[in-house]
Design a protein around this motif. Structure first.
Motif, PDB file in Angstrom:
ATOM      1  N   VAL A 164       0.835  -1.201   0.000  1.00  0.00           N
ATOM      2  CA  VAL A 164       0.000   0.000   0.000  1.00  0.00           C
ATOM      3  C   VAL A 164       0.872   1.253   0.000  1.00  0.00           C
ATOM      4  O   VAL A 164       0.591   2.220  -0.730  1.00  0.00           O
ATOM      5  N   VAL A 188       0.657   4.160  -2.911  1.00  0.00           N
ATOM      6  CA  VAL A 188       0.249   5.540  -2.594  1.00  0.00           C
ATOM      7  C   VAL A 188       1.354   6.537  -2.926  1.00  0.00           C
ATOM      8  O   VAL A 188       1.086   7.647  -3.397  1.00  0.00           O
ATOM      9  N   LEU A 240      -3.139   8.210   4.319  1.00  0.00           N
ATOM     10  CA  LEU A 240      -3.921   7.071   4.799  1.00  0.00           C
ATOM     11  C   LEU A 240      -4.817   7.478   5.966  1.00  0.00           C
ATOM     12  O   LEU A 240      -5.968   7.022   6.068  1.00  0.00           O
ATOM     13  N   LEU A 251      -7.752   5.050   7.135  1.00  0.00           N
ATOM     14  CA  LEU A 251      -7.041   3.772   7.200  1.00  0.00           C
ATOM     15  C   LEU A 251      -5.913   3.854   8.221  1.00  0.00           C
ATOM     16  O   LEU A 251      -5.289   4.909   8.394  1.00  0.00           O
ATOM     17  N   PRO A 286      -2.384   3.721   9.376  1.00  0.00           N
ATOM     18  CA  PRO A 286      -1.085   3.800   8.691  1.00  0.00           C
ATOM     19  C   PRO A 286      -0.193   2.584   8.953  1.00  0.00           C
ATOM     20  O   PRO A 286       0.704   2.287   8.143  1.00  0.00           O
ATOM     21  N   ARG A 329       0.276  -0.021   6.135  1.00  0.00           N
ATOM     22  CA  ARG A 329       0.788   0.427   4.837  1.00  0.00           C
ATOM     23  C   ARG A 329       1.775  -0.536   4.194  1.00  0.00           C
ATOM     24  O   ARG A 329       2.056  -0.429   2.999  1.00  0.00           O
ATOM     25  N   GLN A 333     -11.906  -0.892   1.761  1.00  0.00           N
ATOM     26  CA  GLN A 333     -10.566  -0.425   2.143  1.00  0.00           C
ATOM     27  C   GLN A 333      -9.694  -0.192   0.916  1.00  0.00           C
ATOM     28  O   GLN A 333      -8.923   0.768   0.861  1.00  0.00           O
ATOM     29  N   ILE A 340      -7.739   3.183  -0.390  1.00  0.00           N
ATOM     30  CA  ILE A 340      -6.335   3.248  -0.816  1.00  0.00           C
ATOM     31  C   ILE A 340      -6.233   4.002  -2.137  1.00  0.00           C
ATOM     32  O   ILE A 340      -5.350   4.843  -2.330  1.00  0.00           O
ATOM     33  N   ALA A 399      -6.617   7.607  -1.457  1.00  0.00           N
ATOM     34  CA  ALA A 399      -5.390   8.139  -0.834  1.00  0.00           C
ATOM     35  C   ALA A 399      -4.311   8.372  -1.882  1.00  0.00           C
ATOM     36  O   ALA A 399      -3.574   9.367  -1.824  1.00  0.00           O
TER      37      ALA A 399
END
Length: 529
Positions: A381, A385, A408, A413, A415, A418, A429, A433, A436
């Motif tokens: 993730v 991002v 996040l 979410l 962090p 991640r 979710q 992402i 984000a």
């Protein structure tokens, strides 16, 4: 007393992971009679699809275990049936429409070949008779110019068209029981209404029973006789449809019903400056034919689209599949060649080449419909991002890490997650992402292409509330593409109704929806229920 067509008795389903066994369906009991429709509703992960897949024993065993209960079809056990007996039932007596058609259709075979194969295997039908039956089935599910689409492969069809092919394939076998797992998720409201009418007609004509899995409560109201509500693997309420909507008993059912899209978009500041203006936008595609794929004609996909957006304002694009919604968005992004003018913050994007557009990419971001295909499964993730940040900005590793953490947190979410991969997150979710990833670049405009269509209502409500709060906080401008008119009404200040590339109605969102002037808009509203 008549024997139920389908009876699920105290069914439990468990997944074995290493030395651990996790219960995902817990003592569920359901009854479905011939000619009835039972809707199975609940959030993602509640056990709806696992229960449905268990009916046909489509889950791999092991790791899937059935520690308790039984599934009876016409009085005979399916859980204890041998492979030969299951093969006789699958497709012939019980057919299934899966949620994701691209994983169910063979990418190497044409539409025609796949449908003819179903007729050959299950009805021993061949030749001209089979060909006529295939054409009739595609017409019934609303495939336009069906004869010209027979040679197409799945990747040449839109998402809605692929779903319609899947529905046609399932109905070709004339099953006694049809299991439909979110079959209308990718369909616009008019085609959705057409499919629901088709299913209702077939149920009456053939006495077919329907087990319908959905997160769209409007569909449940229109189609179901009875409704079963699932939460965390348990069936918390079973009621006749009318009773469930008028007097829900369980608190979770009441929460689901309260999660319908509503409210208003954040007000646009009175002094908001113009940000995006599109004037006379048109997009044409070349039609190529023959052995050497020479251009034979020009097809007009979008014609004379004009609108203006201020900072903090939202515009909804609505219409059927193929109406030009996504094409308009791609043209605004300058990812498609177009006619007309596109002005962004005073700059003429329609005159910019790829190199001059690159610095502006940061300021116009996109959130796509399907986070499963939009997120790279091989990246964590954090890597997903931060990717755009590395392209458009020069930050130290520590600064990048901090911005990922902040992004996040902005979308709700943790962090600390991640360093996980996308497959470790739920659908809602994963969509957070994707949001984000767009927000980390601090854009001015976000194009949202069906961002909530694959989410259940409760998660959808969370995402819509998140988008509203982010818009209010950062004065984001949204171009919102959706076939869900309730969502557009809750999110947008303006709306454009498109049909076959042309604008049929445009204006203030609430005014258009409350008093539509075009017949086509009224048809959309009526189809949406």
């Amino acid at each position: 007393m008549t024997t139920p067509l389908l009876e699920i008795k105290e069914l439990s389903v468990a997944f074995r992971q290493g030395d651990e066994t996790r219960l995902v369906v817990d003592r569920v009991s359901l009854t479905l009679n011939a000619g009835e429709t039972l809707a199975l509703v609940g959030e993602s992960g509640s056990g709806k699809s696992v229960t449905a897949l268990s009916v046909l024993r489509l889950l791999p065993s092991p790791p899937v275990l059935y520690p308790q209960g039984d599934i009876l079809f016409a009085g005979k056990s399916l859980l204890h049936a041998d492979d030969a007996a299951l093969r006789r039932v699958r497709g012939n007596d019980i057919a299934m429409i899966f949620q994701e058609p691209m994983s169910s259709l063979n990418p190497l075979h044409s539409v025609e070949k796949q449908l003819l194969e179903v007729l050959a295997l299950h009805r021993d039908m061949h030749g001209a008779e089979a060909h006529a039956e295939v054409l009739a089935s595609l017409d019934r599910v609303g495939i336009r110019q069906a004869k010209s689409r027979l040679k197409d492969f799945p990747h040449q069809l839109s998402g809605g068209e692929r779903q319609r092919v899947m529905i046609a394939m399932a109905l070709l076998t004339r099953p006694k029981l049809l299991i439909a797992d979110e079959p209308t998720t990718a369909l616009d409201v008019t085609v959705q209404a057409q499919i629901l009418r088709l299913l209702a007609d077939l149920r009456r004509e053939m006495g077919m029973a329907l087990l319908f899995i959905t997160h769209n409560l409007n569909i449940v109201r229109q189609l179901a006789d009875n409704v079963a509500v699932m939460q965390e693997g348990k069936c918390v309420e079973i009621s006749p449809c009318q009773t469930l909507f008028s007097a829900p008993r369980h608190p979770y059912t009441r929460r689901l019903l309260a999660a319908e899209p509503g409210g208003h978009p954040p007000p646009v500041p009175a002094d908001a400056a113009p940000l995006l203006r599109v004037d006379g936008l048109g997009v044409n595609f070349s039609v190529r034919r023959g052995l050497f794929r020479r251009q034979a004609a020009q097809k007009s996909a979008v014609r004379a689209v004009t609108f203006s957006l201020r900072r903090g304002e939202s515009l909804g694009l609505v219409g059927e599949s193929g109406s030009g919604k996504s094409t308009t968005a791609l043209a605004v992004l300058r990812l498609l060649k177009s006619d007309g003018e596109i002005w962004f913050d005073g700059q003429p994007l329609h005159t910019f080449n790829r190199r001059r557009m690159l610095p502006l990419r940061r300021r116009i971001q996109v959130v796509f419909q399907d986070p499963n295909s939009a997120l790279n499964p091989r990246l964590t993730v954090a890597e997903i991002v931060v990717e755009g940040l590395r392209v458009h900005h020069r930050y130290t590793s520590a600064e990048q890490e901090q911005r990922v953490i902040t992004a996040l947190q902005e979308v709700g979410l943790d962090p600390d997650t991640r360093h996980r991969y996308p497959n470790e997150f739920s659908g809602g979710q994963r969509q957070r992402i994707a949001i984000a990833r767009a927000l980390i670049l601090q854009p001015d405009v976000v194009i949202l292409d069906e961002p909530t269509s694959s989410l259940d209502r409760s998660v959808q409500a969370q995402i819509l509330q998140l988008l509203k709060s982010l818009q209010e906080k950062y004065h984001l401008t949204y171009l919102f593409i959706s076939h869900d008119l309730q969502v557009v009404r809750a999110m947008c200040h303006q709306v454009i109704v498109l049909r076959e590339g042309e604008v049929v109605e445009q204006g203030d969102c609430r005014q258009v929806f409350d008093s539509p002037s075009a017949d086509y808009t009224r048809q959309l509203m009526q189809a949406a229920g």
